[in-house]
Write a protein that holds these residues in place. Structure first.
Motif, PDB file in Angstrom:
ATOM      1  N   GLY A  61       0.711   2.495   0.652  1.00  0.00           N
ATOM      2  CA  GLY A  61      -0.153   3.653   0.489  1.00  0.00           C
ATOM      3  C   GLY A  61      -1.390   3.341  -0.320  1.00  0.00           C
ATOM      4  N   PRO A  62      -2.224   4.343  -0.543  1.00  0.00           N
ATOM      5  CA  PRO A  62      -3.497   4.128  -1.248  1.00  0.00           C
ATOM      6  C   PRO A  62      -3.363   4.011  -2.763  1.00  0.00           C
ATOM      7  CG  PRO A  62      -3.277   6.422  -0.623  1.00  0.00           C
ATOM      8  CD  PRO A  62      -2.120   5.710   0.002  1.00  0.00           C
ATOM      9  N   ILE A  63      -2.193   4.381  -3.311  1.00  0.00           N
ATOM     10  CA  ILE A  63      -2.006   4.339  -4.751  1.00  0.00           C
ATOM     11  C   ILE A  63      -1.011   3.228  -5.101  1.00  0.00           C
ATOM     12  CG2 ILE A  63      -1.434   5.631  -6.821  1.00  0.00           C
ATOM     13  CD1 ILE A  63      -3.838   6.736  -5.283  1.00  0.00           C
ATOM     14  N   ALA A  64      -1.415   2.311  -5.977  1.00  0.00           N
ATOM     15  CA  ALA A  64      -0.551   1.216  -6.397  1.00  0.00           C
ATOM     16  C   ALA A  64       0.504   1.709  -7.387  1.00  0.00           C
ATOM     17  CB  ALA A  64      -1.389   0.104  -7.031  1.00  0.00           C
ATOM     18  N   GLN A  65       1.473   0.871  -7.677  1.00  0.00           N
ATOM     19  CA  GLN A  65       2.551   1.244  -8.586  1.00  0.00           C
ATOM     20  C   GLN A  65       2.048   1.571  -9.986  1.00  0.00           C
ATOM     21  OE1 GLN A  65       5.510  -1.865  -8.464  1.00  0.00           O
ATOM     22  NE2 GLN A  65       6.370  -1.145  -6.519  1.00  0.00           N
ATOM     23  N   ASP A  66       0.931   0.969 -10.379  1.00  0.00           N
ATOM     24  CA  ASP A  66       0.384   1.251 -11.705  1.00  0.00           C
ATOM     25  C   ASP A  66      -0.479   2.503 -11.725  1.00  0.00           C
ATOM     26  OD1 ASP A  66      -1.873   0.444 -10.364  1.00  0.00           O
ATOM     27  OD2 ASP A  66      -2.274  -1.311 -11.617  1.00  0.00           O
ATOM     28  N   GLY A  67      -0.545   3.203 -10.576  1.00  0.00           N
ATOM     29  CA  GLY A  67      -1.310   4.439 -10.494  1.00  0.00           C
ATOM     30  C   GLY A  67      -2.760   4.265 -10.112  1.00  0.00           C
ATOM     31  N   GLU A  68      -3.216   3.028 -10.013  1.00  0.00           N
ATOM     32  CA  GLU A  68      -4.601   2.757  -9.632  1.00  0.00           C
ATOM     33  C   GLU A  68      -4.766   2.852  -8.118  1.00  0.00           C
ATOM     34  OE1 GLU A  68      -7.287   2.044 -11.638  1.00  0.00           O
ATOM     35  OE2 GLU A  68      -5.965   2.548 -13.329  1.00  0.00           O
ATOM     36  N   ALA A  72     -10.105  -1.298  -0.576  1.00  0.00           N
ATOM     37  CA  ALA A  72     -10.271  -1.682   0.828  1.00  0.00           C
ATOM     38  C   ALA A  72     -11.688  -2.186   1.059  1.00  0.00           C
ATOM     39  CB  ALA A  72      -9.974  -0.501   1.751  1.00  0.00           C
ATOM     40  N   LEU A  73     -11.828  -3.128   1.982  1.00  0.00           N
ATOM     41  CA  LEU A  73     -13.132  -3.708   2.319  1.00  0.00           C
ATOM     42  C   LEU A  73     -13.326  -3.691   3.828  1.00  0.00           C
ATOM     43  CD1 LEU A  73     -15.714  -5.415   1.609  1.00  0.00           C
ATOM     44  CD2 LEU A  73     -14.277  -7.447   1.917  1.00  0.00           C
ATOM     45  N   VAL A  74     -14.545  -3.307   4.257  1.00  0.00           N
ATOM     46  CA  VAL A  74     -14.912  -3.368   5.675  1.00  0.00           C
ATOM     47  C   VAL A  74     -16.191  -4.198   5.796  1.00  0.00           C
ATOM     48  CG1 VAL A  74     -15.438  -2.089   7.778  1.00  0.00           C
ATOM     49  CG2 VAL A  74     -13.939  -1.066   6.041  1.00  0.00           C
ATOM     50  N   PRO A  75     -16.087  -5.482   6.154  1.00  0.00           N
ATOM     51  CA  PRO A  75     -17.290  -6.298   6.367  1.00  0.00           C
ATOM     52  C   PRO A  75     -17.991  -5.870   7.661  1.00  0.00           C
ATOM     53  CG  PRO A  75     -15.320  -7.660   6.019  1.00  0.00           C
ATOM     54  CD  PRO A  75     -14.857  -6.271   6.316  1.00  0.00           C
ATOM     55  N   PHE A  89      -8.371   8.563   3.203  1.00  0.00           N
ATOM     56  CA  PHE A  89      -6.935   8.320   3.082  1.00  0.00           C
ATOM     57  C   PHE A  89      -6.541   7.924   1.652  1.00  0.00           C
ATOM     58  CE2 PHE A  89      -6.745   8.632   7.578  1.00  0.00           C
ATOM     59  CZ  PHE A  89      -5.407   8.813   7.908  1.00  0.00           C
ATOM     60  N   GLY A  90      -7.513   7.884   0.753  1.00  0.00           N
ATOM     61  CA  GLY A  90      -7.197   7.674  -0.649  1.00  0.00           C
ATOM     62  C   GLY A  90      -7.549   6.318  -1.216  1.00  0.00           C
ATOM     63  N   TYR A  91      -8.030   5.401  -0.390  1.00  0.00           N
ATOM     64  CA  TYR A  91      -8.413   4.073  -0.884  1.00  0.00           C
ATOM     65  C   TYR A  91      -9.815   4.127  -1.489  1.00  0.00           C
ATOM     66  CZ  TYR A  91      -4.563   2.485   2.085  1.00  0.00           C
ATOM     67  OH  TYR A  91      -3.335   2.316   2.657  1.00  0.00           O
ATOM     68  N   ASP A  92     -10.053   3.308  -2.499  1.00  0.00           N
ATOM     69  CA  ASP A  92     -11.425   3.049  -2.922  1.00  0.00           C
ATOM     70  C   ASP A  92     -11.963   2.010  -1.946  1.00  0.00           C
ATOM     71  OD1 ASP A  92     -11.593   4.787  -5.046  1.00  0.00           O
ATOM     72  OD2 ASP A  92     -11.043   3.307  -6.558  1.00  0.00           O
ATOM     73  N   ALA A  93     -12.891   2.437  -1.094  1.00  0.00           N
ATOM     74  CA  ALA A  93     -13.307   1.608   0.040  1.00  0.00           C
ATOM     75  C   ALA A  93     -14.741   1.114  -0.132  1.00  0.00           C
ATOM     76  CB  ALA A  93     -13.175   2.399   1.342  1.00  0.00           C
ATOM     77  N   TYR A  94     -14.937  -0.150   0.236  1.00  0.00           N
ATOM     78  CA  TYR A  94     -16.241  -0.795   0.110  1.00  0.00           C
ATOM     79  C   TYR A  94     -16.726  -1.217   1.496  1.00  0.00           C
ATOM     80  CZ  TYR A  94     -14.963  -1.088  -4.821  1.00  0.00           C
ATOM     81  OH  TYR A  94     -14.581  -0.783  -6.105  1.00  0.00           O
ATOM     82  N   PHE A 152      -8.880  -7.904  -2.423  1.00  0.00           N
ATOM     83  CA  PHE A 152      -8.800  -6.601  -1.767  1.00  0.00           C
ATOM     84  C   PHE A 152      -7.411  -6.389  -1.163  1.00  0.00           C
ATOM     85  CE2 PHE A 152     -13.326  -7.500  -1.889  1.00  0.00           C
ATOM     86  CZ  PHE A 152     -13.856  -6.280  -2.273  1.00  0.00           C
ATOM     87  N   ASP A 153      -6.916  -5.163  -1.307  1.00  0.00           N
ATOM     88  CA  ASP A 153      -5.587  -4.826  -0.789  1.00  0.00           C
ATOM     89  C   ASP A 153      -5.604  -4.624   0.725  1.00  0.00           C
ATOM     90  OD1 ASP A 153      -4.204  -4.514  -3.440  1.00  0.00           O
ATOM     91  OD2 ASP A 153      -5.772  -2.995  -3.676  1.00  0.00           O
ATOM     92  N   ILE A 154      -6.691  -4.060   1.213  1.00  0.00           N
ATOM     93  CA  ILE A 154      -6.864  -3.840   2.650  1.00  0.00           C
ATOM     94  C   ILE A 154      -8.230  -4.393   3.051  1.00  0.00           C
ATOM     95  CG2 ILE A 154      -7.089  -2.150   4.520  1.00  0.00           C
ATOM     96  CD1 ILE A 154      -4.294  -2.195   3.452  1.00  0.00           C
ATOM     97  N   ILE A 155      -8.271  -5.202   4.083  1.00  0.00           N
ATOM     98  CA  ILE A 155      -9.540  -5.598   4.696  1.00  0.00           C
ATOM     99  C   ILE A 155      -9.428  -5.247   6.180  1.00  0.00           C
ATOM    100  CG2 ILE A 155     -11.176  -7.440   5.159  1.00  0.00           C
ATOM    101  CD1 ILE A 155     -10.142  -8.959   2.784  1.00  0.00           C
ATOM    102  N   TYR A 156     -10.462  -4.611   6.692  1.00  0.00           N
ATOM    103  CA  TYR A 156     -10.447  -4.181   8.095  1.00  0.00           C
ATOM    104  C   TYR A 156     -11.551  -4.910   8.852  1.00  0.00           C
ATOM    105  CZ  TYR A 156     -10.947  -1.039  12.148  1.00  0.00           C
ATOM    106  OH  TYR A 156     -11.046  -0.513  13.425  1.00  0.00           O
ATOM    107  N   ASP A 157     -11.172  -5.612   9.924  1.00  0.00           N
ATOM    108  CA  ASP A 157     -12.117  -6.358  10.748  1.00  0.00           C
ATOM    109  C   ASP A 157     -12.051  -5.817  12.175  1.00  0.00           C
ATOM    110  OD1 ASP A 157     -13.467  -9.497  10.742  1.00  0.00           O
ATOM    111  OD2 ASP A 157     -13.008  -8.552  12.660  1.00  0.00           O
TER     112      ASP A 157
END
Length: 278
Positions: A61-68, A72-75, A89-94, A152-157
């Motif tokens: 999910g978008p929230i890690a175990q530490d609550g942060e 996510a990155l989209v090049p 969806f809750g991710y901090d996305a770049y 990055f936790d999620i990278i979308y290509d």
């Protein structure tokens, strides 16, 4: 900014021929500056939305175990629609783009069409969308953002692999091993397209069969051979490199953009999820 619909693909390819190899940055930037955006569909690919919902157990999910919030990155994010979807969806996305014009288009999309990106999870809420100008292969843009400590936790290509000159594919794969968080937190989501294009046909977009993703991501930085038909020469007995990524899921999406289908409406796109080896 209006997306042109009457552009001759040959004109794009003639333009692209002036920007070989690492000069691709200038090539794409000039297309943005001239408002030549035939690849822009105006909304996120539904295959990504379905992945975020249906494969949440795999990518987390978008929230890690530490609550942060996870990052996510989209090049090559284009107008930023996928970045805004990930943020919804809750991710901090770049979103990363080579052109200042593109970054402004992303900010305009966020401002004018924010209601299009509804919150995907009320408990998580919306994450933050950040757009940055830079070259994917250079570290300068990383200095302008709050870089995740472990990657990055999620990278979308999606329209990035197929947009690059195939000569850059080894470098593309190696870069992902540098940017992706360790397994299992870090997941690279590839929407493989166009898979059904003739491999010898000029690009961009360049034909992007699943075998190409497999060979390059399994052996990042290494030269991969292609035969005279434009197909990857794969050795089934060849071991993945220690730095290689591992494909953990692979499927045909139920929905995708029209360009990922043939004239009969058959979906040729595939979605794959990759992780660094432990």
């Amino acid at each position: 900014m209006t997306t042109p619909t009457n552009i001759n693909p040959k004109d794009i390819r003639a333009h692209w021929a002036k920007y070989p190899g690492d000069k691709y940055v200038d090539g794409w930037a000039s297309l943005w500056d001239s408002d030549t955006l035939p690849w822009d569909r105006g909304f996120p690919n539904p295959a990504l939305e379905d992945t975020l919902i249906q494969r949440a157990g795999t990518i987390g999910g978008p929230i890690a175990q530490d609550g942060e919030r996870r990052k996510a990155l989209v090049p090559g994010c284009g107008r930023g629609v996928d970045v805004l979807l990930l943020a919804s969806f809750g991710y901090d996305a770049y979103g990363l783009e080579v052109s200042a014009t593109a970054v402004e288009a992303c900010k305009k999309e966020e401002k004018e069409n924010h209601s299009r990106y509804r919150v995907g999870d009320e408990k998580a809420g919306k994450g933050k969308a950040t757009f940055v100008q830079g070259d994917f292969f250079d570290d300068a843009w990383l200095k302008e953002i709050e870089v995740p400590r472990n990657g990055f936790d999620i990278i979308y290509d999606y329209t990035f692999f197929c947009a690059l000159d195939p000569e850059l594919r080894p470098k593309w794969a190696l870069r992902y091993t540098e940017l992706l968080a360790p397994s299992p937190a870090g997941n690279l989501i590839c929407l493989e397209s166009p898979r059904h294009k003739n491999p010898l046909a000029p690009g961009p977009p360049f034909a992007s069969p699943s075998e190409a993703y497999m060979e390059h991501l399994s052996h990042p930085g290494e030269k991969i051979s292609y035969n005279d038909k434009g197909l990857v020469i794969a050795d089934p007995l060849r071991e993945p490199s220690k730095e290689g990524l591992e494909r953990v899921e692979y499927w045909q999406p139920e929905r995708t953009h029209a360009v990922g289908k043939d004239e009969n409406g058959v979906i040729h796109d595939r979605v794959s999820i990759w992780r660094r080896h432990n």
